[in-house]
Motif scaffolding. Structure first.
Motif, mmCIF file in Angstrom:
data_model
loop_
_atom_site.group_PDB
_atom_site.id
_atom_site.type_symbol
_atom_site.label_atom_id
_atom_site.label_comp_id
_atom_site.label_asym_id
_atom_site.label_seq_id
_atom_site.Cartn_x
_atom_site.Cartn_y
_atom_site.Cartn_z
ATOM 1 N N LYS A 157 0.704 -1.412 -0.237
ATOM 2 C CA LYS A 157 0.288 -0.196 -0.254
ATOM 3 C C LYS A 157 1.017 1.259 0.069
ATOM 4 O O LYS A 157 0.339 2.188 -0.362
ATOM 5 C CB LYS A 157 -0.955 -0.062 1.177
ATOM 6 C CG LYS A 157 -1.952 -0.762 0.984
ATOM 7 C CD LYS A 157 -2.913 -0.942 2.609
ATOM 8 C CE LYS A 157 -3.438 0.023 3.052
ATOM 9 N NZ LYS A 157 -4.288 -0.236 4.413
ATOM 10 N N ARG A 158 1.801 1.538 0.590
ATOM 11 C CA ARG A 158 2.423 2.545 0.717
ATOM 12 C C ARG A 158 3.489 2.607 -0.538
ATOM 13 O O ARG A 158 3.811 3.704 -1.451
ATOM 14 C CB ARG A 158 4.099 1.977 1.969
ATOM 15 C CG ARG A 158 5.184 3.307 1.981
ATOM 16 C CD ARG A 158 4.751 4.084 2.500
ATOM 17 N NE ARG A 158 5.275 5.608 2.533
ATOM 18 C CZ ARG A 158 5.906 6.433 1.488
ATOM 19 N NH1 ARG A 158 5.070 6.197 -0.143
ATOM 20 N NH2 ARG A 158 6.954 7.525 1.402
ATOM 21 N N SER A 159 3.444 1.424 -1.216
ATOM 22 C CA SER A 159 4.091 2.027 -2.490
ATOM 23 C C SER A 159 3.395 2.338 -3.684
ATOM 24 O O SER A 159 3.158 1.842 -5.005
ATOM 25 C CB SER A 159 4.558 0.314 -3.119
ATOM 26 O OG SER A 159 3.890 -0.866 -3.297
ATOM 27 N N GLY A 160 1.918 2.564 -3.473
ATOM 28 C CA GLY A 160 1.342 3.117 -3.931
ATOM 29 C C GLY A 160 -0.325 1.855 -4.332
ATOM 30 O O GLY A 160 -0.847 2.117 -5.848
ATOM 31 N N LEU A 161 -0.346 0.547 -4.742
ATOM 32 C CA LEU A 161 -0.644 -0.498 -4.735
ATOM 33 C C LEU A 161 -1.686 -1.183 -3.839
ATOM 34 O O LEU A 161 -1.927 -0.707 -2.905
ATOM 35 C CB LEU A 161 0.527 -1.322 -5.318
ATOM 36 C CG LEU A 161 1.420 -1.233 -6.089
ATOM 37 C CD1 LEU A 161 2.552 -2.561 -6.462
ATOM 38 C CD2 LEU A 161 0.499 -0.504 -6.989
ATOM 39 N N HIS A 162 -2.807 -1.574 -4.590
ATOM 40 C CA HIS A 162 -3.864 -2.035 -3.555
ATOM 41 C C HIS A 162 -3.620 -3.785 -3.880
ATOM 42 O O HIS A 162 -5.165 -3.696 -2.915
ATOM 43 C CB HIS A 162 -5.332 -1.532 -4.240
ATOM 44 C CG HIS A 162 -5.204 -0.164 -5.056
ATOM 45 N ND1 HIS A 162 -4.365 0.320 -6.002
ATOM 46 C CD2 HIS A 162 -4.929 0.817 -4.059
ATOM 47 C CE1 HIS A 162 -4.182 1.328 -6.096
ATOM 48 N NE2 HIS A 162 -4.586 2.098 -4.787
ATOM 49 N N ILE A 163 -3.615 -4.366 -4.736
ATOM 50 C CA ILE A 163 -3.762 -5.909 -4.686
ATOM 51 C C ILE A 163 -2.658 -6.807 -5.156
ATOM 52 O O ILE A 163 -1.777 -6.432 -6.059
ATOM 53 C CB ILE A 163 -4.986 -6.318 -5.820
ATOM 54 C CG1 ILE A 163 -5.176 -7.991 -6.121
ATOM 55 C CG2 ILE A 163 -3.960 -6.169 -7.597
ATOM 56 C CD1 ILE A 163 -6.098 -8.515 -6.427
ATOM 57 N N ASN A 164 -2.251 -7.278 -4.187
ATOM 58 C CA ASN A 164 -1.757 -8.469 -4.295
ATOM 59 C C ASN A 164 -1.647 -9.966 -4.919
ATOM 60 O O ASN A 164 -2.548 -10.417 -4.400
ATOM 61 C CB ASN A 164 -0.215 -8.705 -2.815
ATOM 62 C CG ASN A 164 0.389 -9.680 -2.990
ATOM 63 O OD1 ASN A 164 1.032 -9.259 -4.155
ATOM 64 N ND2 ASN A 164 1.165 -10.481 -2.192
ATOM 65 N N PHE A 165 -0.932 -10.488 -5.775
ATOM 66 C CA PHE A 165 -1.284 -11.522 -6.798
ATOM 67 C C PHE A 165 -0.131 -13.210 -6.045
ATOM 68 O O PHE A 165 0.183 -13.379 -6.570
ATOM 69 C CB PHE A 165 -0.988 -11.864 -7.857
ATOM 70 C CG PHE A 165 -1.420 -10.899 -9.016
ATOM 71 C CD1 PHE A 165 -2.794 -10.085 -9.057
ATOM 72 C CD2 PHE A 165 -1.337 -10.291 -9.704
ATOM 73 C CE1 PHE A 165 -3.999 -9.808 -8.953
ATOM 74 C CE2 PHE A 165 -2.512 -9.299 -11.378
ATOM 75 C CZ PHE A 165 -3.266 -9.210 -10.602
ATOM 76 N N ALA A 166 -1.153 -13.160 -4.216
ATOM 77 C CA ALA A 166 -0.570 -14.072 -3.505
ATOM 78 C C ALA A 166 -2.004 -14.417 -2.532
ATOM 79 O O ALA A 166 -2.876 -13.381 -2.357
ATOM 80 C CB ALA A 166 0.333 -13.632 -2.925
ATOM 81 N N PRO A 167 -1.457 -15.765 -1.985
ATOM 82 C CA PRO A 167 -0.321 -16.179 -1.593
ATOM 83 C C PRO A 167 -0.788 -17.090 -2.345
ATOM 84 O O PRO A 167 -2.141 -17.573 -3.912
ATOM 85 C CB PRO A 167 -1.063 -16.803 -0.160
ATOM 86 C CG PRO A 167 -2.083 -16.575 -0.581
ATOM 87 C CD PRO A 167 -2.751 -15.084 -0.941
#
Length: 981
Positions: A157-167
């Motif tokens: 989130k701090r890097s400006g993103l909202h979704i992680n393709f994980a786990p």
């Protein structure tokens, strides 16, 4: 009804019965509550059909590419209103700046995604890489996995993103899997499931969208779907009970998203289509049967597993028709929109289904707070992404993953250091490794390297060299980015590993655990540790585990052929030696501690109070700061290293004879209330004979503080008396003071005589005196019937692993590792470098209890930590606790004497600037300082150990700036202050 019509009906009913029986209550993803929110409705009202399709597409983005790449993405945003971007390689500052630009250009906030299975370090420079999931599979405390999920969410989130393709929820039950393997939590479905849920919940509880992958299970493949379409020929029962199991449980637990894999699974779809394009899998199974209502995302649409035989645009249409909501990394956005629009027009896809998918995407955006979008600040982002908490969590994860598979004869943790000659061999490394350097923190270790392509001749030479050692510690290294299931060593190296794997060997594998099945005989090693991957952190912590800084708790998450079953793993003892870690693990503030200590050391160096030094700080046995500062001298040529040796000066008093006397006290050989004459008959009939050792060691015997023995060697004209010092050595002049100075063999008697004749003050009050400390080596020899140095080495120093704690260091160390002291132009007439600064100790052949010891801060700290532990270190007891309590208490406080027995104590009334310790040092604390600018101090109440080494006497003892600046005690106070921050 004819039988040919009845069979399909029966099959349909049975299928429906099975499907209904398998349906279970599921927790809907939280974001679904926004699918008909005002914000979602308002956006839906502005979108035309093509723009709705655009919202279902996510494209690839890099933060390390040229301007054209950025413009291409901006064109897609402006022309097609794509729904989001997926970031890959780059750096965090640039990524944030790009994402801000993309968001500014987009009328609808973009969903920012990243494939960060093991954290941002998987994609971005200068960010944290957590262990691969297979290493995490060995961890027994899933709360750590949850905490990692939270931390990764905050970083993404701090890097400006909202979704992680994980786990990754795949069960890696195929050791030869080329694409999942170490990315999986392992082979046991319940262990995998528990960990993917913990990881998922950690991320989602922190406001990050997640995606379980690769549905319905990519673990049992030997083909990489990036390059071809894998086929899984398993029964439906097998798929339900194994591959699909983690996904079922994740759906029950409320996972946001599921990524569908490019897999051909005939039992689920007989057409041979990839699962990504299969309505039977993406809709009938995932949605209808398993009840999943969240985001369904395709695996990358450019992978050969789906593009093979499928045209761009058409393949995107088919993926959407199959039931996917988001098309990840379409190869051609314009063609994809065209083909999907055409399919809607033909009735192949219902417009209301497109609307439902878009609403889900927009709802996910609202849940991720994009309805209230604000640009992300790039300033200080690297610092924010590398917090002490994040780094400490990484250490905890690695520490908890390390798995001990063999521990024959309790070879781990290593004990009996005084009996061992240890070699380390790094196999597959091109230079000395972090593993080897960390091993050397604990004791003397000779290092060897064996390149992965070593010749037979080189191997034979190494084997001959290793014959001299009775413990061999081997690191098997991996130079790859991912720990693949490949040995990578030729036959001669494998033969060497087989031969070396015996009871006197400890092997740590930094490779994929499956590799162990391909190294014959490795299971016969006395100690065998699996570290799962090769990184600076795994190497450092594996070495610490070997010496008992912490205990092993990991359990093997996969089976290794017939050698080790799933769940193998032994617990080992920990907490017996130093643990080198971050201040936060000891409840201290890293930034504050390092900044303040660095500042005070810089102040001292800038003022030429010292040219440099070493500082060592430990709390609760955890080393939180160990640094070398500045240079060995003011010429600014040789930087101080942590391995350099310093002249300890009077710290020798508590580091040589005193621990021996405490041991003799335990054994009943030494009584502190007996007199000097009782142990040294030479003094029996003198005025010193009746002085008790309680008084002597507490500096309350009325002894003269100091005698300038060296002045008795000089004539009035300044030349040496012929009977004392010669330029060359001989049988009569064997005691070396300097290259051109050899002292008469009987001069020690003159020193004893001078002490015997020295006047007493006649007052039983505190007056610091080092006279009797010149005599103590003889006392130790008399009580032990062993040469003084032999006793110290065998009974104390080598057992501790304090191998640089030594007298006359030039006999065992190169001169460049020894820090110089004073330029002596009165007695020795040369700069002192490699020999003791104290003239009296030099005239004792460099061996005295008054001065003469050298060490680096790390080795000196081992002795001091043993003191702080009240007599124990490394699993051994050296001195009884009751003895320490006695020796470290103020003996005569009623006489305003703050001293213990040998040990210094805080002044009774003054601390801080007016005292000898930091203001916050407790009354129970003890230690000593040295004339050359050294200090050691232990605080049992706070469990703090502090070592300060410098050569403030360079170039002259008249330099007292260190005292005036109060650097030593100011740094000590910083330690206490760091606990409050």
């Amino acid at each position: 009804m004819k039988i040919k019509y009845m069979l399909p009906l029966i099959l349909l009913l049975l299928t429906g019965a099975r499907s209904n029986a398998q349906k279970v209550p599921v927790q809907k993803p939280e974001f679904l509550e926004y699918t008909h929110s005002k914000w979602v409705d308002s956006i839906m009202n502005t979108l035309d059909p093509d723009e709705k399709i655009g919202q279902l597409l996510m494209v690839r983005a890099y933060s390390n590419k040229e301007e054209k790449h950025k413009q291409d993405i901006l064109d897609l945003i402006n022309k097609h209103k794509i729904g989001g971007v997926v970031f890959f390689q780059g750096n965090p500052e640039k990524q944030v700046q790009l994402m801000n630009e993309f968001q500014q250009a987009s009328e609808i906030p973009l969903l920012g995604a990243i494939d960060a299975e093991w954290g941002l370090g998987m994609r971005l420079d200068n960010t944290v890489s957590y262990p691969f999931q297979m290493a995490l599979g060995a961890i027994q405390d899933n709360a750590l996995i949850y905490e990692m999920g939270k931390e990764i969410a905050g970083q993404i989130k701090r890097s400006g993103l909202h979704i992680n393709f994980a786990p990754v929820a795949d069960i890696n039950n195929n050791p030869d899997n080329p694409v999942i393997n170490a990315r999986s939590f392992g082979e046991d479905k319940k262990n995998v499931t528990a960990k993917v849920i913990a990881y998922m919940k950690g991320m989602q509880d922190s406001g990050l969208l997640t995606t379980a992958k690769h549905f319905p299970g990519h673990g049992d493949t030997n083909v990489d779907s990036h390059h071809d379409l894998p086929v899984l020929n398993h029964s439906r029962t097998r798929m339900d009970t194994l591959e699909i199991y983690p996904f079922k449980e994740l759906i029950k637990a409320g996972i946001n998203g599921v990524m569908v894999a490019h897999l051909n699974i005939p039992v689920l779809d007989t057409t041979g289509k990839p699962a990504t394009l299969s309505r039977q899998i993406a809709t009938s199974l995932l949605q209808d049967e398993l009840g999943f209502e969240g985001l369904i995302i395709t695996d990358a649409m450019g992978m050969k597993g789906v593009t093979k035989g499928n045209a761009p645009g058409i393949v995107d249409r088919d993926a959407l028709m199959a039931g996917n909501d988001i098309l990840e990394l379409s190869e051609d956005v314009e063609k994809a929109i065209f083909e999907i629009r055409k399919a809607v027009q033909k009735g192949m896809i219902r417009e209301k289904d497109i609307d439902a998918k878009v609403r889900k995407v927009l709802a996910a955006k609202q849940w991720a707070k994009l309805s209230d979008y604000r640009p992300m600040e790039s300033k200080n982002i690297v610092r924010d992404l590398n917090t002490p908490h994040a780094r400490l969590l990484n250490r905890k994860l690695v520490e908890a993953s390390l798995t001990v598979l063999k521990n024959d004869g309790n070879i781990l943790p290593v004990s009996g250091l005084e009996k061992l000659k240890i070699a380390s061999v790094s196999v597959g490394a091109s230079e000395e490794t972090v593993f080897q350097k960390t091993l050397a923190l604990y004791t003397a270790v000779d290092h060897f390297r064996l390149p992965h392509d070593a010749s037979s001749a080189a191997i034979e030479k190494l084997k001959e060299q290793l014959d001299d050692y009775n413990l061999i510690i081997i690191g098997i290294h991996d130079q790859g980015r991912l720990p693949k299931n490949q040995v990578g060593f030729p036959e001669p190296v494998l033969a060497f590993l087989k031969e070396i794997s015996g009871k006197n060997s400890i092997i740590t594998s930094f490779k994929n655990p499956y590799v162990l099945d391909k190294i014959a005989g490795i299971e016969h090693a006395g100690g065998l540790i699996v570290a799962y991957q090769d990184s600076k952190l795994t190497e450092e912590l594996s070495a610490q585990l070997i010496f008992g800084a912490f205990g092993a708790s990991g359990k093997l998450p996969v089976r290794i052929g017939n050698k080790f079953p799933i769940g193998s793993g032994m617990e080992t003892k920990g907490g017996i030696r130093f643990k080198y870690t971050l201040p936060e693990e000891a409840g201290m503030n890293s930034e504050f501690l390092h900044r303040k200590v660095d500042s005070l050391m810089q102040e001292a160096m800038d003022n030429k109070a010292i040219p440099g030094g070493q500082v060592f700080i430990a709390k609760d046995g955890k080393v939180v700061l160990y640094k070398a500062y500045g240079f060995q001298d003011y010429s600014d040529t040789v930087a101080v290293r942590k391995t350099d040796l310093y002249d300890l000066a009077s710290v020798t008093k508590i580091s040589s004879s005193l621990p021996a006397l405490m041991q003799f006290y335990d054994q009943g050989k030494f009584d502190i209330d007996k007199n000097l004459g009782d142990y040294l008959p030479y003094f029996k009939n003198s005025d010193k004979g009746d002085l008790s050792f309680r008084e002597i060691l507490a500096h309350q015997a009325g002894l003269t503080p100091w005698i300038a023995y060296w002045k008795n060697t000089l004539r009035k004209n300044g030349s040496y008396k012929w009977s004392t010092i010669k330029k060359d050595s001989s049988s009569r002049f064997p005691i070396r003071i300097a290259d051109h100075m050899w002292l008469h063999r009987n001069y020690r008697k003159k020193i004893y005589k001078a002490i015997k004749k020295s006047p007493l003050t006649g007052k039983k009050e505190y007056l610091y005196s080092g006279l009797v400390f010149y005599l103590m080596p003889e006392m130790v020899e008399n009580m032990s019937n062993t040469p003084f140095l032999t006793y110290l080495d065998n009974e104390i120093y080598r057992k501790l692993g304090a191998t640089t704690l030594t007298y006359n260091p030039l006999s065992g160390f190169p001169k460049e590792r020894i820090v110089p002291t004073e330029h002596d132009y009165e007695f020795r007439h040369l700069p002192i470098h490699g020999t003791v600064h104290d003239e009296g100790a030099a005239m004792m052949g460099g061996i005295s209890s008054n001065a003469g010891l050298f060490a680096n801060a790390n080795d000196l700290a081992k002795l001091m930590q043993m003191y702080l532990n009240m007599g124990t270190y490394g699993g051994d007891r050296y001195i009884e606790e009751s003895t320490f309590r006695e020796f470290t208490r103020a003996q005569f406080p009623e006489n305003n004497n703050h001293r213990g027995l040998g040990f210094d104590k805080p002044y009774l009334e003054s601390k801080g600037a007016d005292g000898n310790t930091a203001a916050d040092a407790t009354e129970s604390s003890f230690g000593h300082t040295g004339f050359t600018g050294t200090m050691v101090w232990m605080d049992p109440e706070k469990r703090i150990l502090y070592v300060f080494l410098s050569n403030r006497v360079l170039p002259t003892r008249e330099n007292t700036k260190l005292y005036k600046l109060n650097t030593r005690t100011n740094i000590q106070q910083v330690i206490y202050d760091a606990l409050k921050e």
